[in-house]
Structure formats: structure tokens, C-alpha cells
Design a protein around this motif. Sequence first.
Motif, PDB file in Angstrom:
ATOM      1  N   VAL A 480       0.850  -1.189   0.000  1.00 26.87           N
ATOM      2  CA  VAL A 480       0.000   0.000   0.000  1.00 26.87           C
ATOM      3  C   VAL A 480       0.884   1.237   0.000  1.00 26.87           C
ATOM      4  O   VAL A 480       2.059   1.189   0.380  1.00 26.87           O
ATOM      5  CB  VAL A 480      -0.939   0.029   1.225  1.00 26.87           C
ATOM      6  N   SER A 481       0.314   2.357  -0.428  1.00 25.05           N
ATOM      7  CA  SER A 481       1.021   3.639  -0.434  1.00 25.05           C
ATOM      8  C   SER A 481       0.432   4.524   0.649  1.00 25.05           C
ATOM      9  O   SER A 481      -0.784   4.767   0.688  1.00 25.05           O
ATOM     10  CB  SER A 481       0.890   4.315  -1.799  1.00 25.05           C
ATOM     11  N   LEU A 482       1.290   4.997   1.540  1.00 19.13           N
ATOM     12  CA  LEU A 482       0.824   5.821   2.651  1.00 19.13           C
ATOM     13  C   LEU A 482       0.208   7.119   2.150  1.00 19.13           C
ATOM     14  O   LEU A 482      -0.808   7.587   2.675  1.00 19.13           O
ATOM     15  CB  LEU A 482       1.998   6.110   3.595  1.00 19.13           C
ATOM     16  N   HIS A 483       0.784   7.719   1.130  1.00 19.49           N
ATOM     17  CA  HIS A 483       0.233   8.956   0.584  1.00 19.49           C
ATOM     18  C   HIS A 483      -1.115   8.708  -0.084  1.00 19.49           C
ATOM     19  O   HIS A 483      -2.007   9.569  -0.023  1.00 19.49           O
ATOM     20  CB  HIS A 483       1.217   9.559  -0.415  1.00 19.49           C
ATOM     21  N   SER A 484      -1.262   7.566  -0.709  1.00 17.51           N
ATOM     22  CA  SER A 484      -2.542   7.258  -1.352  1.00 17.51           C
ATOM     23  C   SER A 484      -3.637   7.029  -0.315  1.00 17.51           C
ATOM     24  O   SER A 484      -4.787   7.436  -0.520  1.00 17.51           O
ATOM     25  CB  SER A 484      -2.393   6.026  -2.244  1.00 17.51           C
ATOM     26  N   LEU A 485      -3.301   6.390   0.798  1.00 19.76           N
ATOM     27  CA  LEU A 485      -4.276   6.218   1.877  1.00 19.76           C
ATOM     28  C   LEU A 485      -4.733   7.567   2.412  1.00 19.76           C
ATOM     29  O   LEU A 485      -5.929   7.789   2.656  1.00 19.76           O
ATOM     30  CB  LEU A 485      -3.662   5.391   3.014  1.00 19.76           C
ATOM     31  N   SER A 486      -3.775   8.462   2.587  1.00 21.80           N
ATOM     32  CA  SER A 486      -4.118   9.796   3.090  1.00 21.80           C
ATOM     33  C   SER A 486      -4.928  10.580   2.071  1.00 21.80           C
ATOM     34  O   SER A 486      -5.832  11.342   2.436  1.00 21.80           O
ATOM     35  CB  SER A 486      -2.840  10.555   3.446  1.00 21.80           C
ATOM     36  N   THR A 488      -7.047   9.353  -0.036  1.00 20.91           N
ATOM     37  CA  THR A 488      -8.422   8.845  -0.025  1.00 20.91           C
ATOM     38  C   THR A 488      -9.239   9.481   1.087  1.00 20.91           C
ATOM     39  O   THR A 488     -10.413   9.816   0.901  1.00 20.91           O
ATOM     40  CB  THR A 488      -8.414   7.317   0.142  1.00 20.91           C
ATOM     41  N   LEU A 489      -8.603   9.680   2.246  1.00 17.49           N
ATOM     42  CA  LEU A 489      -9.302  10.265   3.392  1.00 17.49           C
ATOM     43  C   LEU A 489      -9.214  11.786   3.406  1.00 17.49           C
ATOM     44  O   LEU A 489      -9.813  12.422   4.288  1.00 17.49           O
ATOM     45  CB  LEU A 489      -8.720   9.714   4.698  1.00 17.49           C
ATOM     46  N   LYS A 490      -8.457  12.381   2.474  1.00 14.27           N
ATOM     47  CA  LYS A 490      -8.257  13.837   2.426  1.00 14.27           C
ATOM     48  C   LYS A 490      -7.717  14.357   3.754  1.00 14.27           C
ATOM     49  O   LYS A 490      -8.170  15.376   4.289  1.00 14.27           O
ATOM     50  CB  LYS A 490      -9.582  14.539   2.086  1.00 14.27           C
ATOM     51  N   CYS A 491      -6.721  13.666   4.284  1.00 15.03           N
ATOM     52  CA  CYS A 491      -6.167  14.029   5.581  1.00 15.03           C
ATOM     53  C   CYS A 491      -4.669  14.238   5.473  1.00 15.03           C
ATOM     54  O   CYS A 491      -4.042  13.904   4.458  1.00 15.03           O
ATOM     55  CB  CYS A 491      -6.472  12.957   6.626  1.00 15.03           C
ATOM     56  N   GLU A 492      -4.096  14.786   6.518  1.00 16.99           N
ATOM     57  CA  GLU A 492      -2.648  14.940   6.601  1.00 16.99           C
ATOM     58  C   GLU A 492      -2.002  13.564   6.717  1.00 16.99           C
ATOM     59  O   GLU A 492      -2.461  12.724   7.493  1.00 16.99           O
ATOM     60  CB  GLU A 492      -2.299  15.803   7.810  1.00 16.99           C
ATOM     61  N   SER A 493      -0.936  13.344   5.969  1.00 24.42           N
ATOM     62  CA  SER A 493      -0.304  12.026   5.965  1.00 24.42           C
ATOM     63  C   SER A 493       0.584  11.849   7.189  1.00 24.42           C
ATOM     64  O   SER A 493       1.407  12.723   7.497  1.00 24.42           O
ATOM     65  CB  SER A 493       0.530  11.850   4.692  1.00 24.42           C
ATOM     66  N   PRO A 494       0.431  10.740   7.907  1.00 23.32           N
ATOM     67  CA  PRO A 494       1.357  10.473   9.012  1.00 23.32           C
ATOM     68  C   PRO A 494       2.739  10.132   8.476  1.00 23.32           C
ATOM     69  O   PRO A 494       2.888   9.719   7.321  1.00 23.32           O
ATOM     70  CB  PRO A 494       0.727   9.283   9.730  1.00 23.32           C
ATOM     71  N   VAL A 537      -6.919  10.162  12.007  1.00 22.05           N
ATOM     72  CA  VAL A 537      -7.793  11.288  11.668  1.00 22.05           C
ATOM     73  C   VAL A 537      -8.448  11.851  12.923  1.00 22.05           C
ATOM     74  O   VAL A 537      -8.703  13.064  13.014  1.00 22.05           O
ATOM     75  CB  VAL A 537      -8.844  10.847  10.630  1.00 22.05           C
ATOM     76  N   LYS A 538      -8.723  11.022  13.905  1.00 22.61           N
ATOM     77  CA  LYS A 538      -9.276  11.528  15.173  1.00 22.61           C
ATOM     78  C   LYS A 538      -8.289  12.478  15.844  1.00 22.61           C
ATOM     79  O   LYS A 538      -8.684  13.457  16.500  1.00 22.61           O
ATOM     80  CB  LYS A 538      -9.615  10.364  16.096  1.00 22.61           C
ATOM     81  N   LEU A 539      -6.995  12.189  15.696  1.00 22.87           N
ATOM     82  CA  LEU A 539      -5.978  13.077  16.266  1.00 22.87           C
ATOM     83  C   LEU A 539      -5.725  14.287  15.388  1.00 22.87           C
ATOM     84  O   LEU A 539      -5.260  15.324  15.875  1.00 22.87           O
ATOM     85  CB  LEU A 539      -4.671  12.295  16.461  1.00 22.87           C
ATOM     86  N   HIS A 540      -6.009  14.153  14.090  1.00 24.16           N
ATOM     87  CA  HIS A 540      -5.794  15.245  13.141  1.00 24.16           C
ATOM     88  C   HIS A 540      -7.061  15.378  12.294  1.00 24.16           C
ATOM     89  O   HIS A 540      -7.135  14.834  11.186  1.00 24.16           O
ATOM     90  CB  HIS A 540      -4.577  14.981  12.248  1.00 24.16           C
ATOM     91  N   PRO A 541      -8.071  16.075  12.801  1.00 28.47           N
ATOM     92  CA  PRO A 541      -9.378  16.150  12.126  1.00 28.47           C
ATOM     93  C   PRO A 541      -9.282  16.755  10.728  1.00 28.47           C
ATOM     94  O   PRO A 541      -8.374  17.525  10.411  1.00 28.47           O
ATOM     95  CB  PRO A 541     -10.200  17.040  13.069  1.00 28.47           C
ATOM     96  N   VAL A 542     -10.248  16.365   9.894  1.00 28.62           N
ATOM     97  CA  VAL A 542     -10.327  16.843   8.520  1.00 28.62           C
ATOM     98  C   VAL A 542     -11.637  17.584   8.332  1.00 28.62           C
ATOM     99  O   VAL A 542     -12.563  17.492   9.153  1.00 28.62           O
ATOM    100  CB  VAL A 542     -10.232  15.674   7.522  1.00 28.62           C
ATOM    101  N   LYS A 543     -11.710  18.322   7.226  1.00 30.61           N
ATOM    102  CA  LYS A 543     -12.939  19.028   6.909  1.00 30.61           C
ATOM    103  C   LYS A 543     -14.017  18.039   6.488  1.00 30.61           C
ATOM    104  O   LYS A 543     -13.726  16.953   5.996  1.00 30.61           O
ATOM    105  CB  LYS A 543     -12.685  20.022   5.773  1.00 30.61           C
ATOM    106  N   SER A 544     -15.259  18.450   6.676  1.00 30.59           N
ATOM    107  CA  SER A 544     -16.366  17.585   6.283  1.00 30.59           C
ATOM    108  C   SER A 544     -16.450  17.505   4.763  1.00 30.59           C
ATOM    109  O   SER A 544     -16.249  18.494   4.056  1.00 30.59           O
ATOM    110  CB  SER A 544     -17.685  18.124   6.851  1.00 30.59           C
ATOM    111  N   GLN A 549     -18.594  10.122  -0.785  1.00 30.34           N
ATOM    112  CA  GLN A 549     -17.211   9.885  -1.155  1.00 30.34           C
ATOM    113  C   GLN A 549     -16.634   8.715  -0.368  1.00 30.34           C
ATOM    114  O   GLN A 549     -17.013   8.500   0.798  1.00 30.34           O
ATOM    115  CB  GLN A 549     -16.369  11.144  -0.922  1.00 30.34           C
ATOM    116  N   PRO A 550     -15.732   7.942  -0.976  1.00 32.70           N
ATOM    117  CA  PRO A 550     -15.164   6.781  -0.270  1.00 32.70           C
ATOM    118  C   PRO A 550     -14.521   7.146   1.062  1.00 32.70           C
ATOM    119  O   PRO A 550     -14.673   6.418   2.060  1.00 32.70           O
ATOM    120  CB  PRO A 550     -14.127   6.244  -1.259  1.00 32.70           C
ATOM    121  N   GLY A 551     -13.796   8.283   1.116  1.00 34.71           N
ATOM    122  CA  GLY A 551     -13.168   8.679   2.371  1.00 34.71           C
ATOM    123  C   GLY A 551     -14.176   8.957   3.458  1.00 34.71           C
ATOM    124  O   GLY A 551     -13.958   8.606   4.633  1.00 34.71           O
ATOM    125  N   SER A 552     -15.286   9.580   3.104  1.00 39.04           N
ATOM    126  CA  SER A 552     -16.325   9.874   4.098  1.00 39.04           C
ATOM    127  C   SER A 552     -16.965   8.597   4.618  1.00 39.04           C
ATOM    128  O   SER A 552     -17.267   8.477   5.812  1.00 39.04           O
ATOM    129  CB  SER A 552     -17.382  10.789   3.482  1.00 39.04           C
TER     130      SER A 552
END
Length: 658
Positions: A480-486, A488-494, A537-544, A549-552
Motif C-alpha cells: 500500500v502507499s501511505l500517501h494514497s491512503l491519506s 483517499t481520506l483527504k487528511c494529513e499524511s502520518p 484522523v481523530k488526532l488530526h481532524p479533517v474538513k467535512s 465519497q469513499p473517504g467519508s
Amino acid sequence: MGDPCERKNATTKPKSLHDDSAGYRILKEGEAEILIHRNDVFYNKAQVVNRDLSIAVLRTYVDKRNEEHKVRRCEEVAAKIASVDGRLERTSDHEASPLDEETTKEHEDRQAWSLSNIKQGDDSDATAQGNKEVKEAKPLKVLEALAASGLRALRYAREVEGLGSVIAIDNDKVAFEACKQNVKLNGPFACSKVEPELADARVYMLTRPKEFDVVDLDPYGSPSIFLDSAVQSVVDGGMLMCTATDMAVLCGNDGDVCYSKYGSYPSKGKYCHEMALRILLACIESHANRYKRYIVPVLSVSVDFYIRVFVRIYTSANAMKSAPLKLSYVYQCTGCDSFHLQALARTVSKVLSLFLLACPFLMLESRRSISYIFALLLNHCNFESMLDEDDLIWTFSPFKHNSVRYAPAYGPVVPQECSDCGKRFNLAGPIWSASIHDQEWISSILSNVVSLKDRYPAYERISAVLTAISEELLDVPLYVSLHSLSATLKCESPSAVMFRSAVMNAGYRMSGTHANPLGLKSDAPMSVIWDIMRCWVKLHPVKSRPSDQPGSVILAKEPTIQANFARLKCSSGGKDKKRARFLPNPEGHWGPKPRAGRQIKSKKRSLFLGPDRVNRLKVQDNPDEPETKPQNLETGVDPKEKRRFLSSIKECTTSAEG
């Protein structure tokens, strides 16, 4: 064909290719030298990594083959000693005869030599009798099926010890003549080792079954048309080295073309480069299985713009039956990065209940018949007791020497819709799902490269690739790709270290991959991967985002585990932190080159070769012509002339309007 060195000096200019030798230049790579003239014969500087890696594998193969030969010969000697022991026991009760005394003496000599040889571990102090029994392995016979300039064959001959001969084949007359001239250029030693041949590689290999210890396939594009004949020409236990450069096809841009060439459908997942390796391995295995043969990969590499696999080929009708266990289909979700593997076959144990089989016969009146049946079962079945709770159940296998068979796997392993995002799946494959590397081989190759680093022109690159491969999880297919996972969720990448730590704290393994610097291989299921991302994502919230969408959809579910992002010492990657894993290209335009003899003009020429290289080639092609003004590479027009022409048109237009 004749001796290529006959009545020729090693430095003779190649007059058969061109009357004017001024256009030639000598290129040296490793210990070999070749003559280059325009683009008459294909040569790509970027493939130095390919050639260096092949030499490293070939050196390791020579050592492994000698060790295997030594063990095999010792086993043969031990078998002969055992047979002599049996003859002595049979004649121990009879009067000794001259033949018996000779046999006893032979036995004692062989036994004494065998014990001393095994204890010493080498043949250096072996006696004359030992030298007769344990002969050295024959020198390797190598076939380079698509030789072009012959650079690879020359490097094999000059840099790898233990080679008997290297056959360099090409069906292009210009390439064949160039190969002969390059062999002469490298002196008498190369002439005695390298044998250029003008022939079709497919016909040449088909007419020489099980003749070559090593077969090297490095075509321009796909190797699929050569695989059927190549797997037949390799000796049992030999090595097949194969390159594929049609990465656009293997990575999913042309699925129908990939299926027609390799018998597998690709996927456009982030793991496409490793999947390309596994598609090629599955294709080679398919060709080998048709002749009761199977492959054992020792090294598989995805580097630059191509893939390269090194496999050993063995013959065994019984082992070939387990080939479907090494193949799988891939379910790739169309909405997120989730993927799942579906095995092609499963193992079935031939175990039946003795009670169920014996019940019909217990009703027989004759005790003699019952005793006969049980005696038959005892003679032809393997019995084993299995304790299940409080009951002792006797089971047996009706096939003593083959208690395992193979059946189609149960499926599907996924529902119609993805359990993570709700989207549907695309099906790809079949691919090779077993290990694509051998850890022992990788360690031996890497140690060889480090010890002889001065003899590898691309040492930094191949040592980086081999180091990355040595740290991979060998039993985990794809990544898997860490950037691709992030994304999908539209979040900051760990960070990679934090994500590795979370996976390892959850009780799973994780490693990088040589095919992608951002790729991560893990035996954790995708549900755990997404749970860790939900906790992040709970530690680094994202916009609604819109709920469809798949991430939502993924974030709408609560995590079933609590991720622990505490950093572990072993989460930063490999053990050797000072050695690089991924290096930038050494120069610009480091990629594929045009086919031999192809004329590249205007914009395409600059894309393939670069502006500086284009200008140098113009001077080399026409050394007697005066230097011309610089031209625009896109249009072939002098920029000043173009501006003068446009200004004249503008003046004419202005005067006409006036």
C-alpha cells in the motif's frame, strides 16, 4: 562460422560495417570495450544497472552450483559405500575370495577418503581416489539470446569466473557484424569465450533442449514470444534471467494487450510495479508447467523503466502439480486502496474415517473376510490417531506416498461491495503470489557486490536496490502507499515511522519495498490499516466532505482497535541506516532509448537524447560540414529566421490594411 580472431588483430578497425571509421567511438563498461557508430546497433547506458546486477547474480550462481555439485557427488560416494557395505554383509558368512578382498580394500579406501573429505570440507587435500570420485562441476554454458552489440556477453566472459562459453545470438546482420568486431576488439581471451551466432533466438533455443546452464533474455519490449523456447533450453536447476521493458502494458494501461502477451490482466493500483513482476513470473511458470517444469525465483527487481527476474528452473511432474497454489487473483476496490487476494487452488488431505469405511464389512458373517479386509487396510494405508475432545478417532490415508491433492479454491473472498467504502471491485490476475526473492541468495549477492565494489560501474545503484530488497517481507505480496491512503481520506499524511509503529504495535509486521519509496508491505488486513488511519484522523481532524465519497464512508465507521503511535526502535526501516535505498538518476534523460536504426527527428529526438546530445550527434554525423546556426529543436527552423519571417508578414499585413 569460423574463428572471429582469425588473421585479425585485436585493435582492427571495423571495416565490414562502414568504410569510414571516423564515425566510431570506443565505449568501455566494466572490463569490456565496444565500438559505437551512430544508432546502428542498440545500446542504452541506463542498462548498466541491469548488466551489473546480472553479473552479480551469475557469480553467485557459479558458487551455489559448485556447492550443490559437491554435495551431490558426496551423496553419490556415500551411496556407493553403502552398497559396498551391503555386499560385505552378504559375503561375511562365506569364505573370503580374491574378489572379496579387493572389494573390502575398495570399501576401506573410499570410506577413509569420504570421511576425511567431509571433515575437511574441501577438495584441496583429496587423494587421487577422491579426485576420481568427486569431479569438479563443468564450466557454465551461457546463452545471450538477444546480443545486439555483444556488450553483455563480453562482460560475462571477462568478469565472471567459471564460464565455459557464452553464445551471443542476434538475427540482425548489422548487430551480428558489430558483435564479431567487438569480440575481436577485446582480444584473444574474449575470442575464446564468446561465440557470435546469426540466428533466430526462438529456433536456436527450441532445437537445443536442456543445453544451457544460463539463458539471458533482454529484448526491446516484451519477452513473451521467447519464453516458451527459453524454459525448454535451460538445464535442470539452470538459471533463466529475463527482462521486460513494456511497463505501460504490465502496469495496466493496455489490459487487453497484457492479457494477450502474458495471460494475465493487470491492475492500476499503486502496487503496479510489483504486480508487473508477479505477472511476468506467473507467465514464466505457465510456460514451464507445460513441460512438467517449475520455477523458483531467487531475485526479482523493478528498477528504472524495466523489470528483471532471475529464476531457477527444475523438472518434476509431482512438484509441478502444486503450481496453482502459488497463483492468485487480485480484487482491487475502485473507490479506495483496499485489495484482497484470491488463491487459485487449495490443498486437500486424503483422510477418511476408518470407521465409515469398515462399517459395511462388519456386517459380513465370515470372520475370515473381516480379518482379510483389515489386513489389507493395514498394508496399504497410513494410520494416525487424532484425539478430538474425549473421542479417539482413527483415520487413514488410502494413498501412502501421495496423501495430498489439490482442488479449486473456495471463493469469492470478498462480497460484491467493498466492506470499507462500499464500492465495487475490479478483478486482476492471475499473478504469482508466492515469494519473489530468496533471502539466502540476496545475502550472498549483496556480500559479493560489497566485496567487489570496484568491479561494478553501477555499484551505488545496485547496492541500494539489493539493500532495499533484503529488508522486504518475502511472504507478503503487493503493498500500500501511505500517501494514497491519506489522499483517499483527504487528511494529513502520518510519517512513515509513526505508521510503521502503529502497525507493529498492533501485532503485525511491516517493511518497505524496493519498487516504490512510498510503498509499505504488511501482513495486516486492510481493515486494520483503515482502523489505524481512522485513529490518526481523530488526532488530526479533517474538513467535512460529501457523504458519498469513499473517504467519508470509511471515516463514518468507528475503529475497532485503538492505534498506538508510540515510536518503536525497529520502525525506522532497515538495520543499515547509513546505506541509501533509493538514489536519483545519475544524469538527465535516464530512460529507454530508440530502437537500433531508427531515425529520431525534431521534438522526439530531443526527448529521447536531450538537446546537448542532439547537437553532439549532428557534429559527429557531419564532421566535414561547417557549423550551422542553432535551430529550434521543435521546428528545425533558425529562431532568427523565424522572427524575421514573422516580422515581414506583420509589415505586409499592416501595409495591406493601410
